[in-house]
Design an enzyme around this catalytic site. Structure first.
Site, PDB file in Angstrom:
ATOM      1  CG  HIS A 273      -2.031   1.021   1.131  1.00 13.12           C
ATOM      2  ND1 HIS A 273      -1.870   2.323   1.562  1.00 13.12           N
ATOM      3  CD2 HIS A 273      -3.297   0.930   0.644  1.00 13.12           C
ATOM      4  CE1 HIS A 273      -2.998   2.986   1.341  1.00 13.12           C
ATOM      5  NE2 HIS A 273      -3.871   2.169   0.795  1.00 13.12           N
ATOM      6  CD  GLU A 326      -7.054  -2.197  -3.197  1.00 16.09           C
ATOM      7  OE1 GLU A 326      -6.160  -2.634  -2.424  1.00 16.09           O
ATOM      8  OE2 GLU A 326      -7.252  -0.982  -3.411  1.00 16.09           O
TER       9      GLU A 326
END
Length: 388
Positions: A273, A326
Site C-alpha cells: 500500500h 483489495e
C-alpha cells in the site's frame, strides 16, 4: 493568472505529491505507520463493526454521529432520494449500450452529469452550505440506483426500482440481483462500504477537491472523482486480486507462482500500500468477515496471504508488504454474490459519500487549487518557421 516568481518561487516536491500537505481537513486521516485510520474522531474500523452505513454518512456530512431518532430520520430522508428523475431513467438504456463493455462505472460518469442537470445542481460557489449538502445527498442516494441499473441494462435485464424500506447496502444488493438480500451478506457489504467511505487524499478524493475548488457543481466534482477511480492503479484492484487467486489455482502452485512474479519484478495484486507500512486495518477486518463465511475459497486466500508474505520477506528483506484492502475485499464481494465487473462500482457506491464530504469541505475555501509545472521543453522563443 501568472505567478510572480520573485515573491512566489517554485518549490520542488516529491513526484506524485507524496507526503505533501496541501490543506487542512476535519474529515479523517490515515496514520500509515500505525496501521490506523479514522473518520472524524472515530476509528473507521470500529464504525464499520458497530454502526450502520447511514450513521457514518451522517457523521461525514453533519460532523457528528446521530442518535437513534436522528439515525432513523436520516435513513428515511436519504432513502426517499433513491429514485431517479424520469429523464435520467429514460436515458439509461442508451448510456448502458454506449458504455459496453467498459461497464457501469464508465456509464455513471455520463449519468451523473445528466442527474446534476435534471436536479438543477448549481455551482457550489453560487449556493449556500445547506443547498450544497442537499445536492450531495441527492447524488449519493442516486449512485447505487445508477450503478445497478446500468449493470443490469448492460446484461440485457430490466433495472430494479429502489425500495425505501431497505438499508443503503441491502437496497444496493436488491437492485443488483432483484431478490431480497440475505441479511448476513447485506451486513458484510455494508461493513465493506463503511470501511472504504474515505481514506485520506487519494487520487479520486483529491480530484474531487480540485474540481470543487473551481466552484463547479457537485455532479461535476463527482464525475471527476469517478474518472480518477476508473484508472487501474486506483480502483481496479479487487477483481485483479481474485484474478491472482485464479491464476495460482491450487495450493501446490503458490510458491512457484509468487516467486516467478516477484523475481520478475511484477506486482502481486492485493499486496502493499502507498501509505501503510503495517497490515492494512481494512484488510484485517475484511479477513475476519470472510472467515465468518468460511469455505475453500477463504482457506485458499488465507494460505496465499501467508505464503506471499513469507516469500516477500525472504526476497525483499526490510520491506513490510502485507495484504491491502483489495485482497479480501474481492473475496468478500465474491462470497456475497457480486460479479467481478461490479467490484469497483461497489467501491464507488461507498466512496461517493467520502468524496461528497470533501467537496463540502473544499467549497468553504475560496482559494482555487492551481499548482505550476517546471517547463523542460525546447528553449523559447524560437522564430515560427514560414509555411512555404
Amino acid at each position: 493568472m501568472s505567478i510572480n516568481r520573485a515573491t512566489a518561487p517554485l518549490v520542488d516536491v516529491p513526484r506524485g505529491l507524496a507526503g505533501v500537505v496541501v490543506t487542512d481537513t476535519g474529515i479523517g486521516d490515515v496514520r500509515g505507520t500505525e496501521g490506523f485510520y479514522h473518520y472524524r474522531q472515530y476509528s473507521a474500523v470500529d464504525l464499520a463493526r458497530t454502526r450502520r452505513f447511514e450513521d457514518v454518512w451522517h457523521l461525514l456530512v453533519h460532523g457528528e454521529l446521530p442518535d437513534a431518532g436522528q439515525s432513523a430520520a436520516f435513513a428515511a430522508r436519504t432513502a426517499a432520494l433513491r429514485r431517479l428523475p424520469a429523464e435520467v431513467r429514460a436515458a439509461l438504456p442508451a448510456i448502458a449500450a454506449a458504455a459496453r463493455p467498459a461497464g457501469a462505472l464508465a456509464g455513471m460518469r455520463t449519468a451523473l452529469s445528466l442527474l446534476g442537470a435534471a436536479r438543477n445542481f448549481r455551482p457550489v460557489y453560487d449556493i449556500d452550505a445547506d443547498r450544497r449538502r442537499e445536492d450531495t445527498l441527492v447524488a449519493c442516494a442516486a449512485v447505487p440506483t445508477l450503478l445497478t441499473a446500468l449493470h443490469r441494462l448492460g446484461g440485457g435485464l430490466a433495472p430494479v426500482e429502489p425500495r425505501e424500506d431497505l438499508s443503503y447496502a441491502a437496497n444496493y444488493l436488491y437492485m443488483l440481483t432483484g431478490s431480497d438480500p440475505d441479511p448476513r451478506r447485506a451486513r458484510a457489504i455494508e461493513q465493506y462500504l463503511i470501511s472504504t467511505i474515505d481514506h485520506g487524499f487519494n487520487a479520486s478524493t483529491f480530484t474531487a477537491r480540485v474540481v470543487a475548488s473551481t466552484g463547479a457543481d457537485v455532479a461535476a466534482c463527482l464525475v471527476g472523482a469517478v474518472g480518477a477511480l476508473s484508472g487501474p492503479l486506483h480502483g481496479g484492484a479487487p477483481s485483479r486480486a481474485l484474478d491472482t487467486l485464479d491464476a495460482i489455482g491450487t495450493p501446490d502452485r503458490i510458491d512457484s507462482w509468487i516467486r516467478e512474479r516477484v523475481l520478475g519484478g511484477d506486482r502481486v495484486m492485493g499486496f502493499g500500500h502507498a501509505v501503510y507500512r503495517t497490515e492494512d486495518p481494512r484488510s484485517r477486518m475484511l479477513r475476519d468477515i470472510a472467515r465468518q463465511f468460511g469455505g475453500p475459497r477463504v482457506e485458499f486466500a488465507a494460505e496465499v496471504e501467508r505464503r506471499v508474505e513469507a516469500i516477500l520477506a525472504e526476497l525483499k528483506p526490510g520491506r513490510e508488504l502485507h495484504t491491502n484492502v483489495e485482497f479480501y475485499a474481492g473475496v468478500v464481494m465474491e462470497l456475497c454474490g457480486l460479479p467481478r465487473e461490479m467490484f469497483t462500482p461497489t467501491f464507488a457506491a461507498g466512496r461517493v459519500v467520502g468524496w461528497s464530504a470533501n467537496i463540502l469541505e473544499q467549497a468553504q475555501d475560496p482559494k482555487i487549487i492551481r499548482p505550476v509545472a517546471r517547463y523542460v521543453g525546447p528553449e523559447p522563443p524560437v522564430a515560427v518557421p514560414a509555411l512555404w
